[in-house]
Design a protein around this motif. Structure first.
Motif, PDB file in Angstrom:
ATOM      1  N   GLN A 102       2.178  -3.635  -9.400  1.00 11.52           N
ATOM      2  CA  GLN A 102       3.295  -3.596 -10.349  1.00 11.52           C
ATOM      3  C   GLN A 102       4.007  -2.242 -10.326  1.00 11.52           C
ATOM      4  O   GLN A 102       5.096  -2.112 -10.879  1.00 11.52           O
ATOM      5  CB  GLN A 102       2.785  -3.872 -11.773  1.00 11.52           C
ATOM      6  N   GLY A 103       3.363  -1.216  -9.727  1.00 12.30           N
ATOM      7  CA  GLY A 103       3.991   0.099  -9.640  1.00 12.30           C
ATOM      8  C   GLY A 103       3.378   1.143 -10.543  1.00 12.30           C
ATOM      9  O   GLY A 103       4.015   2.125 -10.909  1.00 12.30           O
ATOM     10  N   LEU A 104       2.114   0.934 -10.905  1.00 16.27           N
ATOM     11  CA  LEU A 104       1.428   1.858 -11.801  1.00 16.27           C
ATOM     12  C   LEU A 104       0.167   2.370 -11.093  1.00 16.27           C
ATOM     13  O   LEU A 104      -0.716   1.581 -10.779  1.00 16.27           O
ATOM     14  CB  LEU A 104       1.057   1.094 -13.085  1.00 16.27           C
ATOM     15  N   ALA A 105       0.116   3.658 -10.807  1.00 16.89           N
ATOM     16  CA  ALA A 105      -1.022   4.223 -10.072  1.00 16.89           C
ATOM     17  C   ALA A 105      -1.703   5.307 -10.894  1.00 16.89           C
ATOM     18  O   ALA A 105      -1.039   6.080 -11.585  1.00 16.89           O
ATOM     19  CB  ALA A 105      -0.562   4.809  -8.733  1.00 16.89           C
ATOM     20  N   GLN A 106      -3.031   5.341 -10.810  1.00 22.08           N
ATOM     21  CA  GLN A 106      -3.816   6.325 -11.559  1.00 22.08           C
ATOM     22  C   GLN A 106      -4.564   7.241 -10.602  1.00 22.08           C
ATOM     23  O   GLN A 106      -5.188   6.780  -9.654  1.00 22.08           O
ATOM     24  CB  GLN A 106      -4.820   5.604 -12.470  1.00 22.08           C
ATOM     25  N   VAL A 107      -4.486   8.536 -10.879  1.00 20.86           N
ATOM     26  CA  VAL A 107      -5.313   9.527 -10.188  1.00 20.86           C
ATOM     27  C   VAL A 107      -6.504   9.783 -11.098  1.00 20.86           C
ATOM     28  O   VAL A 107      -6.353  10.370 -12.173  1.00 20.86           O
ATOM     29  CB  VAL A 107      -4.536  10.833  -9.923  1.00 20.86           C
ATOM     30  N   PRO A 108      -7.705   9.317 -10.707  1.00 20.19           N
ATOM     31  CA  PRO A 108      -8.819   9.320 -11.658  1.00 20.19           C
ATOM     32  C   PRO A 108      -9.386  10.700 -11.936  1.00 20.19           C
ATOM     33  O   PRO A 108      -9.255  11.623 -11.126  1.00 20.19           O
ATOM     34  CB  PRO A 108      -9.860   8.426 -10.977  1.00 20.19           C
ATOM     35  N   GLU A 109     -10.025  10.812 -13.089  1.00 16.66           N
ATOM     36  CA  GLU A 109     -10.755  12.029 -13.423  1.00 16.66           C
ATOM     37  C   GLU A 109     -11.836  12.260 -12.372  1.00 16.66           C
ATOM     38  O   GLU A 109     -12.509  11.327 -11.935  1.00 16.66           O
ATOM     39  CB  GLU A 109     -11.407  11.864 -14.800  1.00 16.66           C
ATOM     40  N   GLY A 110     -11.995  13.518 -11.941  1.00 13.69           N
ATOM     41  CA  GLY A 110     -13.009  13.812 -10.934  1.00 13.69           C
ATOM     42  C   GLY A 110     -12.567  13.508  -9.517  1.00 13.69           C
ATOM     43  O   GLY A 110     -13.368  13.522  -8.578  1.00 13.69           O
ATOM     44  N   ARG A 111     -11.293  13.147  -9.349  1.00 11.48           N
ATOM     45  CA  ARG A 111     -10.639  12.984  -8.042  1.00 11.48           C
ATOM     46  C   ARG A 111     -11.049  11.712  -7.305  1.00 11.48           C
ATOM     47  O   ARG A 111     -10.215  10.994  -6.813  1.00 11.48           O
ATOM     48  CB  ARG A 111     -10.837  14.227  -7.166  1.00 11.48           C
ATOM     49  N   GLU A 123      -4.259   6.463   3.740  1.00 13.17           N
ATOM     50  CA  GLU A 123      -3.982   5.076   4.146  1.00 13.17           C
ATOM     51  C   GLU A 123      -4.567   4.079   3.151  1.00 13.17           C
ATOM     52  O   GLU A 123      -3.985   3.017   2.914  1.00 13.17           O
ATOM     53  CB  GLU A 123      -4.521   4.828   5.557  1.00 13.17           C
ATOM     54  N   MET A 124      -5.710   4.423   2.550  1.00 16.12           N
ATOM     55  CA  MET A 124      -6.300   3.543   1.536  1.00 16.12           C
ATOM     56  C   MET A 124      -5.369   3.385   0.327  1.00 16.12           C
ATOM     57  O   MET A 124      -5.347   2.343  -0.329  1.00 16.12           O
ATOM     58  CB  MET A 124      -7.646   4.091   1.071  1.00 16.12           C
ATOM     59  N   GLY A 125      -4.590   4.429   0.051  1.00 13.55           N
ATOM     60  CA  GLY A 125      -3.646   4.354  -1.055  1.00 13.55           C
ATOM     61  C   GLY A 125      -2.477   3.429  -0.793  1.00 13.55           C
ATOM     62  O   GLY A 125      -1.762   3.045  -1.721  1.00 13.55           O
ATOM     63  N   ALA A 126      -2.272   3.072   0.476  1.00 10.14           N
ATOM     64  CA  ALA A 126      -1.113   2.250   0.867  1.00 10.14           C
ATOM     65  C   ALA A 126      -1.473   0.782   1.046  1.00 10.14           C
ATOM     66  O   ALA A 126      -0.684   0.021   1.606  1.00 10.14           O
ATOM     67  CB  ALA A 126      -0.530   2.802   2.167  1.00 10.14           C
ATOM     68  N   TYR A 127      -2.653   0.351   0.536  1.00 13.76           N
ATOM     69  CA  TYR A 127      -3.092  -1.017   0.851  1.00 13.76           C
ATOM     70  C   TYR A 127      -2.199  -2.092   0.235  1.00 13.76           C
ATOM     71  O   TYR A 127      -2.188  -3.233   0.690  1.00 13.76           O
ATOM     72  CB  TYR A 127      -4.553  -1.231   0.441  1.00 13.76           C
ATOM     73  N   THR A 128      -1.395  -1.747  -0.774  1.00 15.01           N
ATOM     74  CA  THR A 128      -0.478  -2.742  -1.356  1.00 15.01           C
ATOM     75  C   THR A 128       0.891  -2.718  -0.683  1.00 15.01           C
ATOM     76  O   THR A 128       1.755  -3.520  -1.032  1.00 15.01           O
ATOM     77  CB  THR A 128      -0.273  -2.475  -2.858  1.00 15.01           C
ATOM     78  N   MET A 129       1.090  -1.811   0.274  1.00 18.54           N
ATOM     79  CA  MET A 129       2.411  -1.624   0.879  1.00 18.54           C
ATOM     80  C   MET A 129       2.483  -2.277   2.255  1.00 18.54           C
ATOM     81  O   MET A 129       1.458  -2.460   2.921  1.00 18.54           O
ATOM     82  CB  MET A 129       2.709  -0.118   1.016  1.00 18.54           C
ATOM     83  N   PRO A 130       3.692  -2.621   2.729  1.00 17.35           N
ATOM     84  CA  PRO A 130       3.835  -3.172   4.088  1.00 17.35           C
ATOM     85  C   PRO A 130       3.374  -2.161   5.135  1.00 17.35           C
ATOM     86  O   PRO A 130       3.659  -0.966   5.029  1.00 17.35           O
ATOM     87  CB  PRO A 130       5.352  -3.428   4.216  1.00 17.35           C
ATOM     88  N   ALA A 131       2.653  -2.649   6.141  1.00 14.84           N
ATOM     89  CA  ALA A 131       2.044  -1.755   7.144  1.00 14.84           C
ATOM     90  C   ALA A 131       3.090  -0.932   7.888  1.00 14.84           C
ATOM     91  O   ALA A 131       2.838   0.211   8.275  1.00 14.84           O
ATOM     92  CB  ALA A 131       1.210  -2.570   8.131  1.00 14.84           C
ATOM     93  N   GLY A 132       4.273  -1.485   8.063  1.00 13.00           N
ATOM     94  CA  GLY A 132       5.294  -0.808   8.864  1.00 13.00           C
ATOM     95  C   GLY A 132       5.795   0.496   8.265  1.00 13.00           C
ATOM     96  O   GLY A 132       6.342   1.335   8.986  1.00 13.00           O
ATOM     97  N   GLY A 133       5.610   0.690   6.965  1.00 15.26           N
ATOM     98  CA  GLY A 133       6.145   1.887   6.329  1.00 15.26           C
ATOM     99  C   GLY A 133       5.139   2.986   6.103  1.00 15.26           C
ATOM    100  O   GLY A 133       5.469   4.026   5.524  1.00 15.26           O
ATOM    101  N   VAL A 134       3.899   2.780   6.572  1.00 14.21           N
ATOM    102  CA  VAL A 134       2.824   3.721   6.236  1.00 14.21           C
ATOM    103  C   VAL A 134       3.073   5.106   6.826  1.00 14.21           C
ATOM    104  O   VAL A 134       2.857   6.123   6.152  1.00 14.21           O
ATOM    105  CB  VAL A 134       1.441   3.168   6.672  1.00 14.21           C
ATOM    106  N   GLN A 135       3.558   5.180   8.058  1.00 11.44           N
ATOM    107  CA  GLN A 135       3.764   6.487   8.676  1.00 11.44           C
ATOM    108  C   GLN A 135       4.811   7.292   7.934  1.00 11.44           C
ATOM    109  O   GLN A 135       4.645   8.486   7.699  1.00 11.44           O
ATOM    110  CB  GLN A 135       4.168   6.337  10.150  1.00 11.44           C
ATOM    111  N   ALA A 136       5.879   6.624   7.514  1.00 11.96           N
ATOM    112  CA  ALA A 136       6.923   7.322   6.743  1.00 11.96           C
ATOM    113  C   ALA A 136       6.355   7.823   5.413  1.00 11.96           C
ATOM    114  O   ALA A 136       6.694   8.932   4.957  1.00 11.96           O
ATOM    115  CB  ALA A 136       8.099   6.388   6.494  1.00 11.96           C
ATOM    116  N   ASP A 137       5.472   7.037   4.814  1.00 19.29           N
ATOM    117  CA  ASP A 137       4.857   7.459   3.551  1.00 19.29           C
ATOM    118  C   ASP A 137       3.899   8.630   3.770  1.00 19.29           C
ATOM    119  O   ASP A 137       3.826   9.545   2.946  1.00 19.29           O
ATOM    120  CB  ASP A 137       4.119   6.284   2.901  1.00 19.29           C
TER     121      ASP A 137
END
Length: 233
Positions: free
Chosen positions: A76-85, A98-112
């Motif tokens: 939905q567009g809501l991401a949390q950076v957890p306590e303790g990293r 790359e694990m952070g991009a699992y909801t995104m289209p694969a083609g855009g990962v390098q740009a991200d």
């Protein structure tokens, strides 16, 4: 953008969150401050879907998040950076991102990746390095970069300065300012009240699971009661 309305959360018989309500508008930095155990992290975890409220609602961009699993909340567009990293210690910097991009289209990962490396040059220097060998400050940067890979509309940061040396705390808050200037809406949970309120548009003060005070960052910074309780004044 985010509306939290009358949430109540229990851990077994412990009433951790007691009827909290607050809002975050697009483009704001809003901070939740309070002592350890006040309920700040519990509030974020409830918004993320990791915990559930017995009452009320959490609405994000007009959509009720009740019963939406956490990975769908990220979509939905809501991401949390957890306590303790909570970075993946055995994986490289690049693999963590790359694990952070699992909801995104694969083609855009390098740009991200390039976008994150632009914000955090240290991560680019260490992209092949195993995350467990990074310093605390670098791990915090990695956790923030991993969250940004999902293109969040709202970024929630849980105690980003915890355990860091003062010079690194300054760096982290400078990065938060930079993200905000680039259009990020941020909900910040932080024990370092001085640093949090100095960059926040608005703040809410939590005590034992309740919001007891609210105001602009400047108002709370100048409040005698807040100075005495949280700023050593």
């Amino acid at each position: 953008m985010l509306k939290v309305d009358d949430i109540n959360v229990w851990y077994g018989s412990i009433h951790a969150i007691k009827g909290i309500s607050f809002e975050v508008y697009e483009g704001e930095i809003v901070t939740l401050i309070g002592a350890n155990g006040a309920g700040k992290s519990t509030t974020l975890n409830t918004i993320s879907g990791l915990l559930h409220s017995k009452t009320g609602s959490v609405t994000f961009q007009g959509k009720n998040l009740a019963r939406i699993p956490p990975h769908k909340v990220v979509e939905q567009g809501l991401a949390q950076v957890p306590e303790g990293r909570r970075v993946f210690l055995q994986m490289t910097v690049k693999e963590n991102l790359e694990m952070g991009a699992y909801t995104m289209p694969a083609g855009g990962v390098q740009a991200d990746l390039d976008m994150v490396y632009g914000l955090f040059p240290r991560l680019k220097e260490r992209y092949r390095q195993v995350a467990g060998t990074l310093s605390g400050g670098e791990q915090q940067m990695l956790a923030m970069g991993r969250a940004l890979m999902s293109h969040p509309k709202l970024l929630m940061l849980d105690e980003p300065s915890m355990g860091l040396a003062p010079i690194l705390v300054e760096q982290i808050f400078e990065i938060i300012r930079n993200l905000h200037q680039h259009g990020s809406t941020i909900l910040l949970v932080e024990q370092n009240a001085q640093a949090a309120l100095s960059i926040a548009d608005r703040g809410y003060v939590l005590e034992t699971g309740k919001i007891v005070t609210t105001g602009t960052g400047a108002e709370l910074l100048s409040s005698p009661a807040i100075k005495k309780a949280y700023l050593g004044g």
